[in-house]
Motif scaffolding. Sequence first.
Motif, PDB file in Angstrom:
ATOM      1  N   MET A 157     -32.753  30.335 -32.992  1.00 53.45           N
ATOM      2  CA  MET A 157     -33.549  31.545 -32.808  1.00 53.45           C
ATOM      3  C   MET A 157     -32.656  32.772 -32.754  1.00 53.45           C
ATOM      4  N   LEU A 158     -31.507  32.666 -32.120  1.00 50.78           N
ATOM      5  CA  LEU A 158     -30.564  33.783 -32.098  1.00 50.78           C
ATOM      6  C   LEU A 158     -30.124  34.148 -33.512  1.00 50.78           C
ATOM      7  N   ALA A 159     -29.854  33.140 -34.331  1.00 49.37           N
ATOM      8  CA  ALA A 159     -29.462  33.399 -35.717  1.00 49.37           C
ATOM      9  C   ALA A 159     -30.587  34.094 -36.476  1.00 49.37           C
ATOM     10  N   GLN A 160     -31.817  33.683 -36.228  1.00 49.09           N
ATOM     11  CA  GLN A 160     -32.960  34.317 -36.879  1.00 49.09           C
ATOM     12  C   GLN A 160     -33.085  35.773 -36.458  1.00 49.09           C
ATOM     13  N   LEU A 161     -32.845  36.052 -35.185  1.00 49.76           N
ATOM     14  CA  LEU A 161     -32.944  37.429 -34.697  1.00 49.76           C
ATOM     15  C   LEU A 161     -31.868  38.316 -35.313  1.00 49.76           C
ATOM     16  N   VAL A 162     -30.695  37.758 -35.567  1.00 49.92           N
ATOM     17  CA  VAL A 162     -29.643  38.508 -36.255  1.00 49.92           C
ATOM     18  C   VAL A 162     -30.092  38.860 -37.674  1.00 49.92           C
ATOM     19  N   ARG A 183     -23.172  48.284 -23.793  1.00 53.24           N
ATOM     20  CA  ARG A 183     -21.757  47.911 -23.777  1.00 53.24           C
ATOM     21  C   ARG A 183     -21.057  48.290 -25.076  1.00 53.24           C
ATOM     22  N   PHE A 184     -21.779  48.173 -26.200  1.00 56.04           N
ATOM     23  CA  PHE A 184     -21.188  48.485 -27.502  1.00 56.04           C
ATOM     24  C   PHE A 184     -21.548  49.895 -27.981  1.00 56.04           C
ATOM     25  N   ASN A 185     -22.228  50.649 -27.139  1.00 57.75           N
ATOM     26  CA  ASN A 185     -22.576  52.043 -27.450  1.00 57.75           C
ATOM     27  C   ASN A 185     -23.430  52.159 -28.714  1.00 57.75           C
ATOM     28  N   VAL A 186     -24.466  51.304 -28.798  1.00 53.05           N
ATOM     29  CA  VAL A 186     -25.437  51.348 -29.895  1.00 53.05           C
ATOM     30  C   VAL A 186     -26.810  51.583 -29.271  1.00 53.05           C
ATOM     31  N   THR A 187     -27.575  52.496 -29.849  1.00 51.89           N
ATOM     32  CA  THR A 187     -28.887  52.830 -29.297  1.00 51.89           C
ATOM     33  C   THR A 187     -30.003  52.223 -30.129  1.00 51.89           C
ATOM     34  N   ALA A 188     -31.192  52.181 -29.539  1.00 53.83           N
ATOM     35  CA  ALA A 188     -32.362  51.712 -30.284  1.00 53.83           C
ATOM     36  C   ALA A 188     -32.630  52.602 -31.474  1.00 53.83           C
ATOM     37  N   SER A 197     -22.346  51.744 -38.143  1.00 51.55           N
ATOM     38  CA  SER A 197     -21.166  52.344 -37.529  1.00 51.55           C
ATOM     39  C   SER A 197     -20.212  51.238 -37.131  1.00 51.55           C
ATOM     40  N   ASP A 198     -19.000  51.617 -36.732  1.00 52.52           N
ATOM     41  CA  ASP A 198     -18.048  50.617 -36.243  1.00 52.52           C
ATOM     42  C   ASP A 198     -18.588  49.946 -34.982  1.00 52.52           C
ATOM     43  N   ALA A 199     -19.274  50.729 -34.153  1.00 49.24           N
ATOM     44  CA  ALA A 199     -19.847  50.166 -32.931  1.00 49.24           C
ATOM     45  C   ALA A 199     -20.917  49.137 -33.257  1.00 49.24           C
ATOM     46  N   PHE A 200     -21.745  49.426 -34.255  1.00 56.27           N
ATOM     47  CA  PHE A 200     -22.780  48.480 -34.680  1.00 56.27           C
ATOM     48  C   PHE A 200     -22.137  47.204 -35.222  1.00 56.27           C
ATOM     49  N   THR A 201     -21.074  47.354 -35.999  1.00 57.52           N
ATOM     50  CA  THR A 201     -20.386  46.193 -36.554  1.00 57.52           C
ATOM     51  C   THR A 201     -19.865  45.292 -35.440  1.00 57.52           C
ATOM     52  N   GLU A 202     -19.277  45.882 -34.407  1.00 54.21           N
ATOM     53  CA  GLU A 202     -18.764  45.093 -33.295  1.00 54.21           C
ATOM     54  C   GLU A 202     -19.899  44.416 -32.532  1.00 54.21           C
ATOM     55  N   LEU A 203     -21.006  45.107 -32.361  1.00 53.36           N
ATOM     56  CA  LEU A 203     -22.174  44.506 -31.700  1.00 53.36           C
ATOM     57  C   LEU A 203     -22.670  43.303 -32.484  1.00 53.36           C
ATOM     58  N   MET A 204     -22.750  43.446 -33.799  1.00 51.93           N
ATOM     59  CA  MET A 204     -23.254  42.357 -34.629  1.00 51.93           C
ATOM     60  C   MET A 204     -22.254  41.207 -34.703  1.00 51.93           C
ATOM     61  N   ARG A 205     -20.985  41.531 -34.662  1.00 52.26           N
ATOM     62  CA  ARG A 205     -19.978  40.462 -34.642  1.00 52.26           C
ATOM     63  C   ARG A 205     -20.148  39.607 -33.374  1.00 52.26           C
ATOM     64  N   PHE A 206     -20.431  40.269 -32.257  1.00 52.54           N
ATOM     65  CA  PHE A 206     -20.669  39.562 -31.002  1.00 52.54           C
ATOM     66  C   PHE A 206     -21.930  38.707 -31.074  1.00 52.54           C
ATOM     67  N   GLN A 207     -23.031  39.266 -31.597  1.00 52.16           N
ATOM     68  CA  GLN A 207     -24.289  38.534 -31.700  1.00 52.16           C
ATOM     69  C   GLN A 207     -24.161  37.342 -32.642  1.00 52.16           C
ATOM     70  N   THR A 208     -23.478  37.551 -33.752  1.00 48.55           N
ATOM     71  CA  THR A 208     -23.303  36.484 -34.736  1.00 48.55           C
ATOM     72  C   THR A 208     -22.447  35.357 -34.177  1.00 48.55           C
ATOM     73  N   ARG A 249     -20.074  38.326 -44.321  1.00 45.09           N
ATOM     74  CA  ARG A 249     -19.381  38.759 -45.536  1.00 45.09           C
ATOM     75  C   ARG A 249     -19.938  40.086 -46.053  1.00 45.09           C
ATOM     76  N   ASP A 250     -21.235  40.297 -45.838  1.00 43.12           N
ATOM     77  CA  ASP A 250     -21.879  41.517 -46.316  1.00 43.12           C
ATOM     78  C   ASP A 250     -21.638  42.705 -45.388  1.00 43.12           C
ATOM     79  N   GLY A 251     -20.914  42.497 -44.300  1.00 50.01           N
ATOM     80  CA  GLY A 251     -20.631  43.590 -43.385  1.00 50.01           C
ATOM     81  C   GLY A 251     -21.744  43.880 -42.407  1.00 50.01           C
ATOM     82  N   TYR A 252     -22.596  42.885 -42.145  1.00 51.52           N
ATOM     83  CA  TYR A 252     -23.704  43.005 -41.178  1.00 51.52           C
ATOM     84  C   TYR A 252     -24.712  44.087 -41.579  1.00 51.52           C
TER      85      TYR A 252
END
Length: 277
Positions: A157-162, A183-188, A197-208, A249-252
């Motif tokens: 389910m986590l993978a689906q949400l990503v 924590r990653f400085n990303v807003t709704a 953004s770089d912050a979004f990329t780091e957030l998605m790297r964590f979620q993934t 690979r697609d950069g989230y």
Amino acid sequence: MNFDEYCQQKAAPPGSSSYYALRQAPAGRQPLLTALFALRREFEETVKETSDPTIGRTKLAWWQNETAALAAGKPSHPVSKALAAHLGDVQTEYAALQALLAGFEMDLDQARYLDYPNLRRYLQDVGGNFAALIARTTAQDPARAAEWAEPLGHSLMLAQLVAELGNDARHGRIYIPIDEMQRFNVTAADLINRKYSDAFTELMRFQTKRARDGIQSALAALPAAERRTQRTLRALAALALALLDEIERDGYHVLHQRIALTPVRKLWITWRAARQR
């Protein structure tokens, strides 16, 4: 169209991930598994494709009554009729079906989650509970299936949400916990407005990473005696891992598009996963 054909079209149209995953199950169990996938899809559509919460609650109430009718041996919906035909003793899974429905009802009650412990209830009912339902249909020891199936369902389910983050955000639902976004400085607003953004990329790297690690850990914990019985869940896990790799690979870039695997690749991944020891 009979009820089995309805379930096939609803849950597993040709080319879909569920289509290839279900084909890995024993032929005699495929109709039941397809009906369970169809029921989950019906619940999901009721809450996620209904813009008016009042209408969504009315539809969910109908499904609550229909689930009770199924348990009483008086189903009226094609999916319920398929479950009545293939499930056997419906009473044994009635509580699990109710829990699955309650999980999707949460989508009408809240669109955000304060932290991961709060999100876990949703993951349990919608992901873990469903995976346990699927596992019990073919498990050698159904009574213990939840022990190893639920953690896998959580992570699937986590993978689906990503993968569906962008589409969910556009419909007002953000499943990434608020404290993690802070924590990653990303807003709704960043998600809704498709701001990368770089912050979004780091957030998605964590979620993934959390989803991937969870899937791999759950697969490693799958009892050796159940590996051959759980070809559908193993196929779903392999597809989820491959999709997470593709997203990485697609950069989230999941905010403006839905990244997907090709049907040919899905066929190969599920075939190989179901036959690995």
